[in-house]
Design an enzyme around this catalytic site. Structure first.
Site, PDB file in Angstrom:
ATOM      1  N   GLU A 141       0.916  -1.139   0.175  1.00  0.00           N
ATOM      2  CA  GLU A 141      -0.066   0.041  -0.007  1.00  0.00           C
ATOM      3  C   GLU A 141       0.877   1.199  -0.157  1.00  0.00           C
ATOM      4  O   GLU A 141       0.532   2.345  -0.414  1.00  0.00           O
ATOM      5  CB  GLU A 141      -0.868   0.016   1.197  1.00  0.00           C
ATOM      6  CG  GLU A 141      -2.232  -1.052   0.989  1.00  0.00           C
ATOM      7  CD  GLU A 141      -1.738  -2.265   1.699  1.00  0.00           C
ATOM      8  OE1 GLU A 141      -0.839  -2.544   2.103  1.00  0.00           O
ATOM      9  OE2 GLU A 141      -2.680  -3.410   1.672  1.00  0.00           O
ATOM     10  N   LYS A 184     -17.640  -0.835   5.760  1.00  0.00           N
ATOM     11  CA  LYS A 184     -18.191  -1.850   4.653  1.00  0.00           C
ATOM     12  C   LYS A 184     -19.807  -1.861   4.561  1.00  0.00           C
ATOM     13  O   LYS A 184     -20.181  -2.089   3.424  1.00  0.00           O
ATOM     14  CB  LYS A 184     -17.656  -3.272   5.328  1.00  0.00           C
ATOM     15  CG  LYS A 184     -17.563  -4.393   4.271  1.00  0.00           C
ATOM     16  CD  LYS A 184     -17.154  -5.667   5.085  1.00  0.00           C
ATOM     17  CE  LYS A 184     -17.491  -6.855   4.262  1.00  0.00           C
ATOM     18  NZ  LYS A 184     -16.798  -7.290   3.049  1.00  0.00           N
ATOM     19  N   PHE A 227     -11.810  -7.167  13.925  1.00  0.00           N
ATOM     20  CA  PHE A 227     -10.426  -7.411  13.269  1.00  0.00           C
ATOM     21  C   PHE A 227     -10.154  -6.633  12.391  1.00  0.00           C
ATOM     22  O   PHE A 227     -11.108  -6.024  11.593  1.00  0.00           O
ATOM     23  CB  PHE A 227     -10.952  -8.785  12.526  1.00  0.00           C
ATOM     24  CG  PHE A 227      -9.935  -9.321  11.526  1.00  0.00           C
ATOM     25  CD1 PHE A 227      -8.728  -9.602  12.279  1.00  0.00           C
ATOM     26  CD2 PHE A 227     -10.201  -9.492  10.187  1.00  0.00           C
ATOM     27  CE1 PHE A 227      -7.619 -10.345  11.178  1.00  0.00           C
ATOM     28  CE2 PHE A 227      -9.224 -10.036   9.368  1.00  0.00           C
ATOM     29  CZ  PHE A 227      -7.926 -10.363   9.910  1.00  0.00           C
ATOM     30  N   GLN A 228      -8.930  -6.092  12.046  1.00  0.00           N
ATOM     31  CA  GLN A 228      -8.397  -5.285  11.083  1.00  0.00           C
ATOM     32  C   GLN A 228      -8.951  -3.687  11.271  1.00  0.00           C
ATOM     33  O   GLN A 228      -9.236  -2.979  10.314  1.00  0.00           O
ATOM     34  CB  GLN A 228      -8.676  -5.827   9.744  1.00  0.00           C
ATOM     35  CG  GLN A 228      -7.541  -6.758   9.249  1.00  0.00           C
ATOM     36  CD  GLN A 228      -7.655  -7.087   7.872  1.00  0.00           C
ATOM     37  OE1 GLN A 228      -8.532  -7.213   7.183  1.00  0.00           O
ATOM     38  NE2 GLN A 228      -6.315  -7.975   7.694  1.00  0.00           N
ATOM     39  N   MET A 288      24.194   9.485   3.026  1.00  0.00           N
ATOM     40  CA  MET A 288      24.088  10.711   3.408  1.00  0.00           C
ATOM     41  C   MET A 288      24.294  10.743   5.050  1.00  0.00           C
ATOM     42  O   MET A 288      24.810  11.549   5.562  1.00  0.00           O
ATOM     43  CB  MET A 288      22.821  11.341   3.164  1.00  0.00           C
ATOM     44  CG  MET A 288      22.472  12.854   3.494  1.00  0.00           C
ATOM     45  SD  MET A 288      23.695  13.892   3.008  1.00  0.00           S
ATOM     46  CE  MET A 288      22.815  14.485   1.551  1.00  0.00           C
TER      47      MET A 288
HETATM   48  C1  TPP Z   1      12.057   6.098   5.563  1.00  0.00           C
HETATM   49  C2  TPP Z   1      13.288   6.676   5.926  1.00  0.00           C
HETATM   50  N1  TPP Z   1      14.109   6.248   6.841  1.00  0.00           N
HETATM   51  C3  TPP Z   1      15.381   6.746   7.242  1.00  0.00           C
HETATM   52  C4  TPP Z   1      15.846   8.042   6.759  1.00  0.00           C
HETATM   53  C5  TPP Z   1      16.850   8.651   7.256  1.00  0.00           C
HETATM   54  N2  TPP Z   1      17.836   8.710   5.855  1.00  0.00           N
HETATM   55  C6  TPP Z   1      18.062   9.582   5.358  1.00  0.00           C
HETATM   56  S1  TPP Z   1      19.098   9.685   3.961  1.00  0.00           S
HETATM   57  C7  TPP Z   1      19.523   7.934   4.706  1.00  0.00           C
HETATM   58  C8  TPP Z   1      20.391   7.115   3.657  1.00  0.00           C
HETATM   59  C9  TPP Z   1      20.024   6.986   2.271  1.00  0.00           C
HETATM   60  O1  TPP Z   1      20.905   6.064   1.949  1.00  0.00           O
HETATM   61  P1  TPP Z   1      20.917   5.444   0.318  1.00  0.00           P
HETATM   62  O2  TPP Z   1      19.592   5.117  -0.134  1.00  0.00           O
HETATM   63  O3  TPP Z   1      21.861   4.496   0.347  1.00  0.00           O
HETATM   64  O4  TPP Z   1      21.225   6.934  -0.502  1.00  0.00           O
HETATM   65  P2  TPP Z   1      22.482   7.565  -0.479  1.00  0.00           P
HETATM   66  O5  TPP Z   1      22.647   8.569   0.536  1.00  0.00           O
HETATM   67  O6  TPP Z   1      23.800   6.639  -0.237  1.00  0.00           O
HETATM   68  O7  TPP Z   1      22.697   8.158  -1.784  1.00  0.00           O
HETATM   69  C10 TPP Z   1      18.636   7.793   5.647  1.00  0.00           C
HETATM   70  C11 TPP Z   1      18.811   6.536   6.412  1.00  0.00           C
HETATM   71  C12 TPP Z   1      14.872   8.671   5.948  1.00  0.00           C
HETATM   72  N3  TPP Z   1      15.142   9.334   5.234  1.00  0.00           N
HETATM   73  N4  TPP Z   1      13.439   7.970   5.590  1.00  0.00           N
END
Ligand code: TPP
Length: 573
Positions: A47, A159, A109-110, A465
């Protein structure tokens, strides 16, 4: 008509041409009508994928995106997608099934109180308790989603309501007390703004996603050209002003260009258009644009003076206000200012070093081959910032990214939605190896629905990042950000791409592409980039290009969180 039929009728009346979703017990009646309706329905694999796909569809087309989920876990799986759309003002209608009215509140449920859960992340939401109200509620939902400052609206339909009948017809128009978006900016305010612009020596336009939402890019470009004002954009404003134009400063803020940030810190008049002074843009607010008077044009009165003080507010539709402003403005003498900016641009261009395959290089090549004519979606992290910095966006609705919420896992389903809405277009998802794993199941949806999205995985073997922040601000202690350090075979990790000399990591994305029915190629050298991209572009298949990039590469320039825009870090040295 039965409730479920009214819903499908509302889709027809609102010209919804595609719906994304996932079935379940509480929406069986709706799905039964969908089966007979001929509606284009895309069955996602999660979803969350459906919500992001509806979002990507909406951002790419300007129409309202629609998604459907069952009650309970189906509804809660939509939440991240709804919050993402809310933060970025994306028009969306989310339909959820609910347990029968008599069971609501009984821990059936749900059952989940989805209107309660989504109250802070929807523009409005409804729990339908009376079948007679359903036609009006659906009409209002579409109206609220795509007027004023757009946003997601959720309609929770029990529903028994889906099964109940009413004679009430789907209304042709909406009359809501208390919701009357103001489109026309106040003419006196606009005239004052025009005078202030003509009196300024060093004006800067700061354009946000609101310009794109209001379809005001043409007006923005005209205004900037007529008055000779440079334009910087937010992340979501990319594409609102052609970044190939001489007046373009690119993006401002945390990973903005140095020249955009210097211009903002030196400007005497900041004209904010459809932007909300997010902290990723302002840095330390008390030191943001310290010499500037501020004009703020926005459709949402509550965004004005929320973060910064404003000298002239203009509440109205950006497109209309800009058109009016153009009429009231003459060419200003900004030549000395533009000369100063040209000097900064020459002195501080965006750049990157050598060594290994660089992610920036890959993105530059995507631009070279597509000439700005592709839709680019991104995940979140370094990949997102490089995609913002190194691809040139010349048209609105070509850069789709989760700005406000920063949702990893957004890019692939959003690309899928954009491709469904814009069939002939080239759509790329620029991804990190971390983010892509969050909704990779949607590869199946792309393949089965013949949505030939191209996925560029910038594989640096880490959550880049976050690793960058740890390197800069946490003494290089890489706590749980290195994705490739330990495989299931212990300390060594798993290496299965020795021929490409890549670092050990899991999973093997190319095998995954195959398993999902997509095509894929892994590259690790500069010389492989163009041939791989050409092959992907020519292919009519869903396609992954996995780029083994330099794991140490960082995004620069960078304004540390909470610092002022003057305090940019430009390299590791
Ligand atoms: C759902 C979610 N969880 C955690 C984060 C925190 N976060 C921001 S950037 C990042 C790293 C992203 O890594 P990747 O997808 O490998 O991309 P890169 O920065 O290496 O290009 C994280 C964990 C987020 N933005 N979204």
């Amino acid at each position: 008509m039965k409730g479920a039929e009214i819903l499908i009728e509302s889709f027809r009346k609102e010209k919804v041409d595609v719906v994304f979703g996932y079935p379940g017990g509480s929406v069986l009646d709706i799905f039964d009508i969908i089966y007979k309706s001929g509606l284009r329905f895309i069955l996602t694999r999660h979803e969350q994928g459906a919500a992001h796909a509806a979002d990507g569809y909406a951002r790419a087309t300007g129409k309202t995106g629609v998604c459907i989920a069952t009650s309970g876990p189906g509804a809660t799986n939509l939440v991240t997608g709804i919050a993402t759309a809310y933060m970025d003002s994306v028009p969306m209608v989310a339909i959820t099934g609910q347990v029968p009215t008599r069971m609501i509140g009984n821990d059936a449920f749900q059952e989940a109180d989805i209107t309660g859960i989504t109250r802070p992340i929807t523009k409005h939401n409804y729990l339908v308790k009376d079948i007679d109200e359903l036609p009006r509620i659906l009409k209002e939902a579409f109206y609220i989603a795509n007027t004023g400052r757009p946003g997601p609206v959720l309609v929770d339909i029990p529903k028994d309501i889906q099964n109940a009948s009413t004679d009430n017809k789907y209304p042709d128009s909406v009359e809501m007390r208390g919701y009357k978006p103001n489109y026309e900016g106040h003419i006196q305010q606009i005239k004052k703004a025009a005078e202030m612009i003509m009196a300024a020596q060093r004006p800067v336009i700061y354009a946000g996603g609101g310009v794109i939402i209001s379809n005001g890019s043409e007006e923005l470009t005209k205004l900037a050209g007529k008055a000779g004002i440079p334009v910087t954009t937010t992340l979501l404003g990319l594409g609102s002003f052609p970044s190939t134009d001489d007046l373009s400063l690119g993006m401002l803020g945390m990973h903005g260009t140095k020249y955009a940030n210097l211009a903002v810190q030196d400007t005497d008049l900041l004209i904010a258009v459809g932007a909300r002074f997010d902290d990723r843009v302002t840095g330390k607010v008390s030191e943001f644009a310290p010499h500037a008077k501020v004009i703020h044009i926005d459709i949402d009165p509550t965004s004005i003076r929320k973060n910064v003080n404003v000298d002239i507010p203009v509440v109205g539709d950006v497109k209309k206000v800009l058109a009016e402003l153009i009429k009231n403005i003459k060419k200003c003498d900004t030549q000395p200012w533009l000369k100063k900016i040209a000097g900064w641009k020459k002195e501080y261009p965006l750049s990157y070093g050598k060594g290994g395959l660089k992610p920036q290089f890959v993105i530059e090549k995507i631009y070279e081959l597509t000439r700005g004519d592709a839709i680019i979606t991104t995940e979140v992290g370094q990949n997102q910032m490089w995609a913002a910095q190194f691809y040139k966006y010349t048209r609105p609705r070509t850069f789709l990214s989760s700005g406000g919420l920063g949702t990893m896992g957004y890019g692939l389903p959003a690309a899928m939605g954009a491709q469904a809405g814009c069939p002939g277009k080239l759509v790329f998802d620029i991804a990190g190896d971390g983010s892509i794993q969050m909704n990779i199941q949607e590869l199946t949806t792309c393949v089965l629905n013949k949505l030939p999205v191209k996925i560029i995985i910038l594989n640096n073997g880490c959550l880049g990042m976050v690793r960058q922040w740890q390197e800069l601000f946490y003494g290089g202690r890489y706590s749980s950000t290195i994705l490739n350090s330990k495989g299931p075979d212990g300390e060594k990790g798993i290496t299965f791409c020795e021929e490409n000399k890549c670092h050990p990591y899991l999973p093997d994305f190319i095998k995954l592409a195959g398993a999902f029915g997509a095509e894929g190629v892994r590259i690790s050298k500069d010389s492989e980039v163009i041939p791989a991209l050409k092959k992907a572009i020519e292919s009519d298949k869903t396609y992954i290009i996995e780029c083994i990039v330099d794991p140490e590469e960082n995004v620069f320039p960078m304004v540390p969180a909470g610092a002022s825009l003057n305090e940019m870090i430009e390299s590791m040295a």
